[in-house]
Design an enzyme around this catalytic site. Sequence first.
Site, PDB file in Angstrom:
ATOM      1  N   ASP A 165     -16.013  11.880   7.748  1.00  0.00           N
ATOM      2  CA  ASP A 165     -14.905  12.528   7.447  1.00  0.00           C
ATOM      3  C   ASP A 165     -16.334  13.447   7.365  1.00  0.00           C
ATOM      4  OD1 ASP A 165     -12.910  12.711   4.961  1.00  0.00           O
ATOM      5  OD2 ASP A 165     -14.938  13.440   3.801  1.00  0.00           O
ATOM      6  N   PHE A 174     -13.569  24.700  15.807  1.00  0.00           N
ATOM      7  CA  PHE A 174     -11.993  24.962  14.351  1.00  0.00           C
ATOM      8  C   PHE A 174     -12.461  25.375  13.227  1.00  0.00           C
ATOM      9  CE2 PHE A 174     -13.785  20.785  15.127  1.00  0.00           C
ATOM     10  CZ  PHE A 174     -13.745  19.854  13.438  1.00  0.00           C
ATOM     11  N   TYR A 189     -13.166  26.650  10.143  1.00  0.00           N
ATOM     12  CA  TYR A 189     -14.436  27.128   9.300  1.00  0.00           C
ATOM     13  C   TYR A 189     -15.689  28.069  10.033  1.00  0.00           C
ATOM     14  CZ  TYR A 189     -12.528  25.694   5.265  1.00  0.00           C
ATOM     15  OH  TYR A 189     -11.726  24.962   4.075  1.00  0.00           O
ATOM     16  N   ASP A 190     -14.922  26.996  11.784  1.00  0.00           N
ATOM     17  CA  ASP A 190     -16.348  28.088  12.806  1.00  0.00           C
ATOM     18  C   ASP A 190     -16.521  29.517  12.428  1.00  0.00           C
ATOM     19  OD1 ASP A 190     -16.994  25.470  13.208  1.00  0.00           O
ATOM     20  OD2 ASP A 190     -15.955  25.176  14.563  1.00  0.00           O
TER      21      ASP A 190
HETATM   22  P1  ITT Z   1      -8.695  13.549   9.785  1.00  0.00           P
HETATM   23  O1  ITT Z   1      -8.745  13.287   8.119  1.00  0.00           O
HETATM   24  O2  ITT Z   1      -7.628  13.161  10.293  1.00  0.00           O
HETATM   25  O3  ITT Z   1     -10.061  13.467  10.425  1.00  0.00           O
HETATM   26  P2  ITT Z   1      -8.695  16.843   8.302  1.00  0.00           P
HETATM   27  O4  ITT Z   1      -9.048  17.610   9.334  1.00  0.00           O
HETATM   28  O5  ITT Z   1      -7.767  16.776   7.407  1.00  0.00           O
HETATM   29  O6  ITT Z   1      -8.388  15.716  10.054  1.00  0.00           O
HETATM   30  P3  ITT Z   1     -11.275  15.600   6.954  1.00  0.00           P
HETATM   31  O7  ITT Z   1     -10.856  15.484   5.299  1.00  0.00           O
HETATM   32  O8  ITT Z   1     -12.846  15.444   7.239  1.00  0.00           O
HETATM   33  O9  ITT Z   1     -10.054  15.792   7.956  1.00  0.00           O
HETATM   34  O10 ITT Z   1     -11.292  17.940   6.265  1.00  0.00           O
HETATM   35  C1  ITT Z   1     -12.179  17.889   6.934  1.00  0.00           C
HETATM   36  C2  ITT Z   1     -12.270  19.305   7.171  1.00  0.00           C
HETATM   37  O11 ITT Z   1     -13.257  20.505   7.510  1.00  0.00           O
HETATM   38  C3  ITT Z   1     -11.605  20.419   8.661  1.00  0.00           C
HETATM   39  O12 ITT Z   1     -10.431  20.652   8.250  1.00  0.00           O
HETATM   40  C4  ITT Z   1     -12.173  21.650   8.184  1.00  0.00           C
HETATM   41  O13 ITT Z   1     -11.220  22.782   7.644  1.00  0.00           O
HETATM   42  C5  ITT Z   1     -13.272  21.253   8.080  1.00  0.00           C
HETATM   43  N1  ITT Z   1     -14.255  21.404   9.101  1.00  0.00           N
HETATM   44  C6  ITT Z   1     -15.442  19.942   9.144  1.00  0.00           C
HETATM   45  N2  ITT Z   1     -15.905  20.081  10.545  1.00  0.00           N
HETATM   46  C7  ITT Z   1     -15.741  21.210  10.679  1.00  0.00           C
HETATM   47  C8  ITT Z   1     -16.428  22.065  12.247  1.00  0.00           C
HETATM   48  O14 ITT Z   1     -17.047  20.923  12.716  1.00  0.00           O
HETATM   49  N3  ITT Z   1     -15.714  22.887  12.058  1.00  0.00           N
HETATM   50  C9  ITT Z   1     -15.116  24.156  10.767  1.00  0.00           C
HETATM   51  N4  ITT Z   1     -14.681  23.382  10.108  1.00  0.00           N
HETATM   52  C10 ITT Z   1     -14.248  22.494   9.897  1.00  0.00           C
END
Ligand code: ITT
Length: 207
Positions: A73, A155, A157-158
């Site tokens: 998460d 992906f 906010y990168d």
């Molecule tokens: P899962 O719950 O199925 O894992 P999710 O995308 O909904 O997928 P999260 O609830 O953990 O996962 O939300 C993470 C969000 O934070 C993700 O969708 C991105 O918008 C952002 N995020 C997390 N890690 C990131 C990264 O390495 N680079 C850019 N944005 C990131």
Amino acid sequence: MKLFLATRNAGKVREMKAVLDGAGLAEEVEVVSALDYPHVTEPEETGSTFAENAHLKATYYARATGLPALADDSGLVVDALDGRPGVLSSRYGRDDTERIERLLSELAGVEEDARRSAHFACAMALADPDGHIVAESEGRLDGVIAREPRGNHGFGYDPIFHVPELDCRLAEALPEVKNRLSHRGRALQAILPELKRYILIARETQP
Ligand code: ITT
């Protein structure tokens, strides 16, 4: 033996698989993810912290599949926005473009870089097939929210996350560079010893 990555986010799956491959785990286990199990519905992320949501996803997917599950998460924590979007990062808009536009508009008027500070946070949890948490870890990457998107890697906010130590956006860094210093890469490195130990014991005790 299979290891289940408890996520539907293709970007996370790509990055996590690369680190696990690099650590030699691909020879030990077959790495699968929620993307390979479309019939398993997503759990509701009701936690108020990254760690709570990582636990919740690891436990849920482990019980749903009967496999050891590794959950991530993560999200973007912006200081000038009192920590938003935080655990709501994936729900801040309908797609990456909309989420980025919303964040940039909320930061309009915040001029100096020092006031645009932010960090990516990641919590990981490993659950056994019964849903018990057997290991957990955290990782963090500090940066500054840029004024416009740039770069095609990664992906989420990168494209608007400037990394001072690289002097570029996270979306401009090659995948292996991002994995070396990112919140997810660091959380994964931190949990690797316990993950390896878990796999070793599970394989020895399996009939
Ligand atoms: P899962 O719950 O199925 O894992 P999710 O995308 O909904 O997928 P999260 O609830 O953990 O996962 O939300 C993470 C969000 O934070 C993700 O969708 C991105 O918008 C952002 N995020 C997390 N890690 C990131 C990264 O390495 N680079 C850019 N944005 C990131």
